[in-house]
Design a protein around this motif. Sequence first.
Motif, PDB file in Angstrom:
ATOM      1  N   VAL A   1       0.802  -1.150   0.037  1.00  0.00           N
ATOM      2  CA  VAL A   1       0.004   0.029   0.082  1.00  0.00           C
ATOM      3  C   VAL A   1       0.839   1.168  -0.038  1.00  0.00           C
ATOM      4  N   ASP A   2       0.399   2.302  -0.525  1.00  0.00           N
ATOM      5  CA  ASP A   2       1.112   3.391  -0.695  1.00  0.00           C
ATOM      6  C   ASP A   2       0.392   4.444   0.303  1.00  0.00           C
ATOM      7  N   VAL A   3       1.434   5.550   0.706  1.00  0.00           N
ATOM      8  CA  VAL A   3       0.766   6.707   1.609  1.00  0.00           C
ATOM      9  C   VAL A   3       1.179   7.727   1.070  1.00  0.00           C
ATOM     10  N   ARG A   4       0.521   8.906   1.152  1.00  0.00           N
ATOM     11  CA  ARG A   4       0.859  10.359   0.826  1.00  0.00           C
ATOM     12  C   ARG A   4       1.204  11.073   2.207  1.00  0.00           C
ATOM     13  N   ILE A   5       2.385  11.576   2.250  1.00  0.00           N
ATOM     14  CA  ILE A   5       2.930  12.387   3.444  1.00  0.00           C
ATOM     15  C   ILE A   5       3.390  13.987   3.143  1.00  0.00           C
TER      16      ILE A   5
ATOM     17  N   LYS B   1      -1.765  16.071  -4.227  1.00  0.00           N
ATOM     18  CA  LYS B   1      -1.987  15.396  -5.417  1.00  0.00           C
ATOM     19  C   LYS B   1      -1.486  16.064  -6.574  1.00  0.00           C
ATOM     20  N   PRO B   2      -0.914  15.345  -7.475  1.00  0.00           N
ATOM     21  CA  PRO B   2      -0.459  13.918  -7.869  1.00  0.00           C
ATOM     22  C   PRO B   2       0.668  13.457  -6.936  1.00  0.00           C
ATOM     23  N   HIS B   3       1.493  14.353  -6.481  1.00  0.00           N
ATOM     24  CA  HIS B   3       2.672  13.695  -5.580  1.00  0.00           C
ATOM     25  C   HIS B   3       2.193  12.804  -4.404  1.00  0.00           C
ATOM     26  N   TYR B   4       3.257  12.274  -3.889  1.00  0.00           N
ATOM     27  CA  TYR B   4       2.988  11.157  -2.604  1.00  0.00           C
ATOM     28  C   TYR B   4       3.749  11.853  -1.456  1.00  0.00           C
ATOM     29  N   ILE B   5       4.942  12.667  -1.822  1.00  0.00           N
ATOM     30  CA  ILE B   5       5.765  13.220  -0.660  1.00  0.00           C
ATOM     31  C   ILE B   5       6.025  14.621  -1.027  1.00  0.00           C
ATOM     32  N   ALA B   6       5.637  15.555   0.010  1.00  0.00           N
ATOM     33  CA  ALA B   6       6.175  16.937  -0.184  1.00  0.00           C
ATOM     34  C   ALA B   6       6.785  17.452   1.195  1.00  0.00           C
ATOM     35  N   PHE B   7       7.534  18.654   0.760  1.00  0.00           N
ATOM     36  CA  PHE B   7       8.208  19.134   1.892  1.00  0.00           C
ATOM     37  C   PHE B   7       8.172  20.756   2.036  1.00  0.00           C
ATOM     38  N   TYR B   8       7.647  21.234   3.135  1.00  0.00           N
ATOM     39  CA  TYR B   8       7.363  22.451   3.490  1.00  0.00           C
ATOM     40  C   TYR B   8       8.203  22.953   4.843  1.00  0.00           C
ATOM     41  N   SER B   9       8.439  24.412   4.741  1.00  0.00           N
ATOM     42  CA  SER B   9       9.165  24.990   5.864  1.00  0.00           C
ATOM     43  C   SER B   9       8.666  26.633   6.108  1.00  0.00           C
ATOM     44  N   SER B  10       8.533  26.856   7.202  1.00  0.00           N
ATOM     45  CA  SER B  10       8.587  28.057   7.652  1.00  0.00           C
ATOM     46  C   SER B  10       9.615  29.165   7.305  1.00  0.00           C
ATOM     47  N   ASP B  11      10.921  28.421   7.066  1.00  0.00           N
ATOM     48  CA  ASP B  11      11.831  29.182   6.118  1.00  0.00           C
ATOM     49  C   ASP B  11      11.783  29.018   4.614  1.00  0.00           C
ATOM     50  N   LYS B  12      11.185  29.879   3.852  1.00  0.00           N
ATOM     51  CA  LYS B  12      10.876  29.788   2.523  1.00  0.00           C
ATOM     52  C   LYS B  12      12.325  29.488   1.641  1.00  0.00           C
ATOM     53  N   THR B  13      13.384  30.020   1.973  1.00  0.00           N
ATOM     54  CA  THR B  13      14.703  29.680   1.209  1.00  0.00           C
ATOM     55  C   THR B  13      14.769  28.250   1.356  1.00  0.00           C
ATOM     56  N   LEU B  14      14.816  27.527   2.528  1.00  0.00           N
ATOM     57  CA  LEU B  14      14.929  26.076   2.671  1.00  0.00           C
ATOM     58  C   LEU B  14      14.025  25.194   1.883  1.00  0.00           C
ATOM     59  N   GLU B  15      12.751  25.795   1.978  1.00  0.00           N
ATOM     60  CA  GLU B  15      11.631  25.083   1.087  1.00  0.00           C
ATOM     61  C   GLU B  15      11.974  25.083  -0.347  1.00  0.00           C
ATOM     62  N   ASN B  16      12.251  26.474  -0.661  1.00  0.00           N
ATOM     63  CA  ASN B  16      12.560  26.246  -2.151  1.00  0.00           C
ATOM     64  C   ASN B  16      13.770  25.540  -2.641  1.00  0.00           C
ATOM     65  N   GLN B  17      14.901  25.503  -1.823  1.00  0.00           N
ATOM     66  CA  GLN B  17      16.044  24.914  -2.469  1.00  0.00           C
ATOM     67  C   GLN B  17      15.797  23.361  -2.260  1.00  0.00           C
ATOM     68  N   THR B  18      15.000  22.957  -1.722  1.00  0.00           N
ATOM     69  CA  THR B  18      14.970  21.529  -1.688  1.00  0.00           C
ATOM     70  C   THR B  18      13.651  20.734  -2.315  1.00  0.00           C
ATOM     71  N   GLN B  19      12.692  21.700  -2.780  1.00  0.00           N
ATOM     72  CA  GLN B  19      11.429  21.169  -3.129  1.00  0.00           C
ATOM     73  C   GLN B  19      11.487  20.373  -4.479  1.00  0.00           C
ATOM     74  N   LEU B  20      12.704  20.470  -5.605  1.00  0.00           N
ATOM     75  CA  LEU B  20      12.778  20.077  -6.617  1.00  0.00           C
ATOM     76  C   LEU B  20      13.283  18.677  -6.362  1.00  0.00           C
ATOM     77  N   LEU B  21      14.365  18.726  -5.433  1.00  0.00           N
ATOM     78  CA  LEU B  21      14.950  17.329  -5.174  1.00  0.00           C
ATOM     79  C   LEU B  21      13.986  16.306  -4.422  1.00  0.00           C
ATOM     80  N   THR B  22      13.240  17.018  -3.885  1.00  0.00           N
ATOM     81  CA  THR B  22      12.080  15.921  -3.136  1.00  0.00           C
ATOM     82  C   THR B  22      11.276  15.445  -4.127  1.00  0.00           C
TER      83      THR B  22
END
Length: 234
Positions: free
Chosen positions: A91-95, A128-149
């Motif tokens: 089974v898969d999960v979205r996180i 959706k349609p993704h299954y894992i996503a990353f967010y941060s209160s520090d938008k610089t951190l969020e932006n620089q890791t979003q594509l890799l995730t």
Amino acid sequence: MKKNSTLKSESKSLVGVLTGDITNSQSFGNGDFDNILAALREQLSNYATRYSGDFDVYRGDAFQLVVRQPQHCMQIAIRLRLALKAYSPSVDVRISVAVGEAQFRPSEVKTGTGEAFVLSGRGLDSIKPHYIAFYSSDKTLENQTQLLTRFADAHISGLTQTQSQTLLAYIEAEDKSHESVADILDKNRSNVSRILNASNYKLVAEYLRYMEQELVLWQQEYEQVGTDKFNKEG
């Protein structure tokens, strides 16, 4: 549903929050779904204990985990997803993962407040349609890791049940030699090496190391400059 009472009531600190749900949960029979929920709770309990956290399972197929060691939150998300993909029935999960300040009662994790909870909850609503996503209160951190995730997410989505099981065993193993992983799985070493190579295990491990390093730096910067940095818009 409280599983760990190590967190102080109404404490406010930097945390990692993982909000998720089981995909296509209605497609499973009652027996299989009960087993999946038991496996999910076992995984959440293990991570709550290991990383000083707590969790809730609610609405049947939804869950929320908060940990006081946010540097490990992406590792938890990837491991949790691999564990359930490796489970039988698979089974898969979205996180939706978010890091930031939060305030909550350990016995009522799903009622927690603060930016980490808000970002994680909103993230799951739009994941959706993704299954894992990353967010941060520090938008610089969020932006620089979003594509890799997103790349990591797409890669995990394509793994088979056997690949998920083998990759998870490698990630969790203290001795990461292929021989050691083969012993853990009671499989032939050459077969394990073939499966790991097909799973691009080195890239997944590098992604997890990168995320952990970035989150450690984020925590250190937070401790040095305080909360003002984390309230600005990018």
